[in-house]
Design a protein around this motif. Structure first.
Motif, PDB file in Angstrom:
ATOM      1  N   VAL A 264      -5.531  -9.459  -1.093  1.00  0.00           N
ATOM      2  CA  VAL A 264      -5.892  -8.352  -1.979  1.00  0.00           C
ATOM      3  C   VAL A 264      -4.691  -7.398  -2.000  1.00  0.00           C
ATOM      4  CG1 VAL A 264      -7.551  -6.501  -2.419  1.00  0.00           C
ATOM      5  CG2 VAL A 264      -8.289  -8.594  -1.256  1.00  0.00           C
ATOM      6  N   ARG A 265      -4.025  -7.353  -3.149  1.00  0.00           N
ATOM      7  CA  ARG A 265      -2.751  -6.630  -3.235  1.00  0.00           C
ATOM      8  C   ARG A 265      -2.853  -5.195  -2.716  1.00  0.00           C
ATOM      9  NH1 ARG A 265       1.736  -7.704  -5.886  1.00  0.00           N
ATOM     10  NH2 ARG A 265       0.724  -9.398  -7.014  1.00  0.00           N
ATOM     11  N   GLN A 266      -3.857  -4.473  -3.186  1.00  0.00           N
ATOM     12  CA  GLN A 266      -3.944  -3.060  -2.832  1.00  0.00           C
ATOM     13  C   GLN A 266      -4.132  -2.867  -1.319  1.00  0.00           C
ATOM     14  OE1 GLN A 266      -7.322  -0.890  -4.227  1.00  0.00           O
ATOM     15  NE2 GLN A 266      -6.447   0.932  -3.253  1.00  0.00           N
ATOM     16  N   VAL A 267      -4.911  -3.765  -0.719  1.00  0.00           N
ATOM     17  CA  VAL A 267      -5.167  -3.657   0.723  1.00  0.00           C
ATOM     18  C   VAL A 267      -3.895  -3.979   1.513  1.00  0.00           C
ATOM     19  CG1 VAL A 267      -6.479  -4.683   2.641  1.00  0.00           C
ATOM     20  CG2 VAL A 267      -7.622  -4.157   0.483  1.00  0.00           C
ATOM     21  N   LEU A 268      -3.161  -5.005   1.065  1.00  0.00           N
ATOM     22  CA  LEU A 268      -1.916  -5.371   1.749  1.00  0.00           C
ATOM     23  C   LEU A 268      -0.887  -4.253   1.601  1.00  0.00           C
ATOM     24  CD1 LEU A 268      -1.712  -9.122   0.713  1.00  0.00           C
ATOM     25  CD2 LEU A 268      -2.087  -8.230   3.020  1.00  0.00           C
ATOM     26  N   HIS A 269      -0.878  -3.643   0.416  1.00  0.00           N
ATOM     27  CA  HIS A 269       0.046  -2.531   0.166  1.00  0.00           C
ATOM     28  C   HIS A 269      -0.264  -1.373   1.118  1.00  0.00           C
ATOM     29  CE1 HIS A 269       2.043   0.789  -1.916  1.00  0.00           C
ATOM     30  NE2 HIS A 269       2.793  -0.117  -2.507  1.00  0.00           N
ATOM     31  N   GLU A 270      -1.542  -1.057   1.211  1.00  0.00           N
ATOM     32  CA  GLU A 270      -2.003   0.030   2.085  1.00  0.00           C
ATOM     33  C   GLU A 270      -1.622  -0.257   3.540  1.00  0.00           C
ATOM     34  OE1 GLU A 270      -3.654   3.663   2.391  1.00  0.00           O
ATOM     35  OE2 GLU A 270      -3.332   2.536   0.560  1.00  0.00           O
ATOM     36  N   MET A 271      -1.775  -1.519   3.936  1.00  0.00           N
ATOM     37  CA  MET A 271      -1.473  -1.918   5.321  1.00  0.00           C
ATOM     38  C   MET A 271       0.015  -1.699   5.633  1.00  0.00           C
ATOM     39  SD  MET A 271      -2.011  -5.675   6.989  1.00  0.00           S
ATOM     40  CE  MET A 271      -0.467  -6.348   6.386  1.00  0.00           C
ATOM     41  N   VAL A 272       0.883  -2.239   4.759  1.00  0.00           N
ATOM     42  CA  VAL A 272       2.324  -2.114   5.005  1.00  0.00           C
ATOM     43  C   VAL A 272       2.742  -0.646   4.882  1.00  0.00           C
ATOM     44  CG1 VAL A 272       4.611  -2.846   4.247  1.00  0.00           C
ATOM     45  CG2 VAL A 272       2.723  -4.471   4.173  1.00  0.00           C
ATOM     46  N   TYR A 273       2.109   0.062   3.926  1.00  0.00           N
ATOM     47  CA  TYR A 273       2.431   1.477   3.738  1.00  0.00           C
ATOM     48  C   TYR A 273       2.137   2.258   5.025  1.00  0.00           C
ATOM     49  CZ  TYR A 273       2.636   6.121   1.657  1.00  0.00           C
ATOM     50  OH  TYR A 273       2.976   7.430   1.376  1.00  0.00           O
ATOM     51  N   ASN A 274       0.961   2.049   5.608  1.00  0.00           N
ATOM     52  CA  ASN A 274       0.594   2.790   6.824  1.00  0.00           C
ATOM     53  C   ASN A 274       1.553   2.478   7.972  1.00  0.00           C
ATOM     54  OD1 ASN A 274      -1.545   4.117   5.676  1.00  0.00           O
ATOM     55  ND2 ASN A 274      -3.075   2.634   6.351  1.00  0.00           N
ATOM     56  N   LEU A 275       1.936   1.206   8.097  1.00  0.00           N
ATOM     57  CA  LEU A 275       2.863   0.833   9.176  1.00  0.00           C
ATOM     58  C   LEU A 275       4.217   1.512   8.987  1.00  0.00           C
ATOM     59  CD1 LEU A 275       2.137  -2.994   9.604  1.00  0.00           C
ATOM     60  CD2 LEU A 275       1.541  -1.128  11.175  1.00  0.00           C
ATOM     61  N   CYS A 276       4.722   1.487   7.742  1.00  0.00           N
ATOM     62  CA  CYS A 276       6.040   2.073   7.481  1.00  0.00           C
ATOM     63  C   CYS A 276       5.982   3.596   7.564  1.00  0.00           C
ATOM     64  CB  CYS A 276       6.559   1.641   6.109  1.00  0.00           C
ATOM     65  SG  CYS A 276       6.866  -0.120   6.002  1.00  0.00           S
ATOM     66  N   ASP A 277       4.888   4.167   7.084  1.00  0.00           N
ATOM     67  CA  ASP A 277       4.719   5.619   7.139  1.00  0.00           C
ATOM     68  C   ASP A 277       4.752   6.090   8.598  1.00  0.00           C
ATOM     69  OD1 ASP A 277       4.146   8.150   5.979  1.00  0.00           O
ATOM     70  OD2 ASP A 277       2.042   7.931   6.546  1.00  0.00           O
ATOM     71  N   ASN A 278       4.037   5.386   9.475  1.00  0.00           N
ATOM     72  CA  ASN A 278       4.066   5.728  10.902  1.00  0.00           C
ATOM     73  C   ASN A 278       5.467   5.549  11.480  1.00  0.00           C
ATOM     74  OD1 ASN A 278       1.390   6.352  11.087  1.00  0.00           O
ATOM     75  ND2 ASN A 278       0.761   4.421  12.025  1.00  0.00           N
ATOM     76  N   ALA A 279       6.122   4.439  11.093  1.00  0.00           N
ATOM     77  CA  ALA A 279       7.455   4.148  11.634  1.00  0.00           C
ATOM     78  C   ALA A 279       8.439   5.258  11.264  1.00  0.00           C
ATOM     79  CB  ALA A 279       7.943   2.793  11.117  1.00  0.00           C
ATOM     80  N   ILE A 280       8.214   5.904  10.122  1.00  0.00           N
ATOM     81  CA  ILE A 280       9.069   7.031   9.722  1.00  0.00           C
ATOM     82  C   ILE A 280       8.626   8.310  10.448  1.00  0.00           C
ATOM     83  CG2 ILE A 280       9.777   8.514   7.792  1.00  0.00           C
ATOM     84  CD1 ILE A 280       9.289   6.044   5.945  1.00  0.00           C
ATOM     85  N   LYS A 281       7.288   8.552  10.414  1.00  0.00           N
ATOM     86  CA  LYS A 281       6.748   9.788  10.996  1.00  0.00           C
ATOM     87  C   LYS A 281       7.072   9.933  12.479  1.00  0.00           C
ATOM     88  CE  LYS A 281       2.317   9.605  10.295  1.00  0.00           C
ATOM     89  NZ  LYS A 281       0.886   9.717   9.932  1.00  0.00           N
TER      90      LYS A 281
END
Ligand code: ADP
Length: 255
Positions: free
Chosen positions: A145-162
């Protein structure tokens, strides 16, 4: 669970039957307890920004804020509104995932371009934090599910930056492994203390509440990652060294 328990029932009759019932109730109670805890957390997390917003707004509407402070108060209100918005969005995402992805559109999703688009959307945040973003690897497609996969990678990268340091970096890698594939998100950030590592995927769990709040966390990001991975039959692996960095790998099974 019940089918595993069924064989002792046949072997030793009623007594084992009672054990099955106890486990069932315990499991149900546990689920109910988690649900109650979640609701209590949600109410608390929603009330905190709302209390601030209504407090600031009341003072302003009563003319109790000196003109030179109006800008500061308004931006406090905006910040709290943004927090409320991301909380509500995260809660909606989680509840959709809780329903097991019912009604979601499944398609072939190419992970390298998905990661490219996630990193593009985080470019500004990374620039502000002076964190470098890298993407490497190969094209890999999963059924998902594209949106769910996007959300997953987004959260991981967002944390990695934060949770990074000024001048640090985030490396995202898409690669094959056996007949499956994986996405690794590695950062050079603050890391996660060893005794917290097993708990960070729990809802609302944060290593340092005040620090996470100051940098805009809801405490739901990794819990969404966990559910998103589970929906796709993927495994999550966390490697983190306090003070040095964190790598989270999501491994998708053979497609
Ligand atoms: P939050 O919204 O607070 O970031 P998450 O569920 O995404 O919540 O993460 C839970 C906690 O795990 C965070 O509050 C933070 O303490 C820790 N954490 C998550 N990702 C990282 C990371 N890449 N580096 C260091 N700590 C992290």
């Amino acid at each position: 669970t019940l089918s595993i328990m069924a064989s002792p029932v046949l072997a030793s009759g009623q007594v084992t039957g009672a054990v099955v019932l106890t486990m069932d109730v315990t499991e149900r109670e546990q689920r109910e307890k988690l649900r109650r805890e979640f609701s209590a957390n949600v109410s608390h997390e929603l009330k905190t920004p709302l209390t601030s917003i209504s407090g600031f707004a009341e003072l302003m509407s009563q003319g109790l804020v000196p003109p030179e402070k109006v800008k500061e108060f308004s931006s406090d209100i905006c910040r709290e509104c943004a927090r409320l918005t991301s909380l509500v969005e995260d809660i909606i995402d989680l509840s959709r995932l809780d329903e097991g992805g019912e009604g979601m559109e499944w398609e072939e999703v190419e992970l390298y371009s998905l990661c490219t688009s996630v990193l593009q959307s985080l470019e500004q945040v990374a620039r502000k934090q002076k964190v470098m973003l890298h993407l490497e690897g190969v094209e890999k497609t999963v059924h998902g599910v594209r949106q769910v996969l996007h959300e997953m990678v987004y959260n991981l990268c967002d944390n990695a930056i934060k949770y990074n340091r000024t001048g640090g970096s985030v490396s995202v890698r898409v690669e094959g492994c056996g007949r499956g594939c994986r996405i690794c998100v590695a950062d050079t950030g603050i890391g996660i203390p060893y005794d917290h590592q097993s708990r960070v995927f729990e809802r609302f769990y944060r290593v340092d509440k005040s620090h996470s709040r100051a940098i805009g966390g809801t405490g739901l990001g990794l819990s969404i990652v966990k559910h998103a991975a589970a929906l796709h039959g993927a495994q999550i692996d966390l490697q983190s060294q306090p003070g040095a960095g964190t790598t989270i790998t999501v491994t998708f099974p053979e497609q």
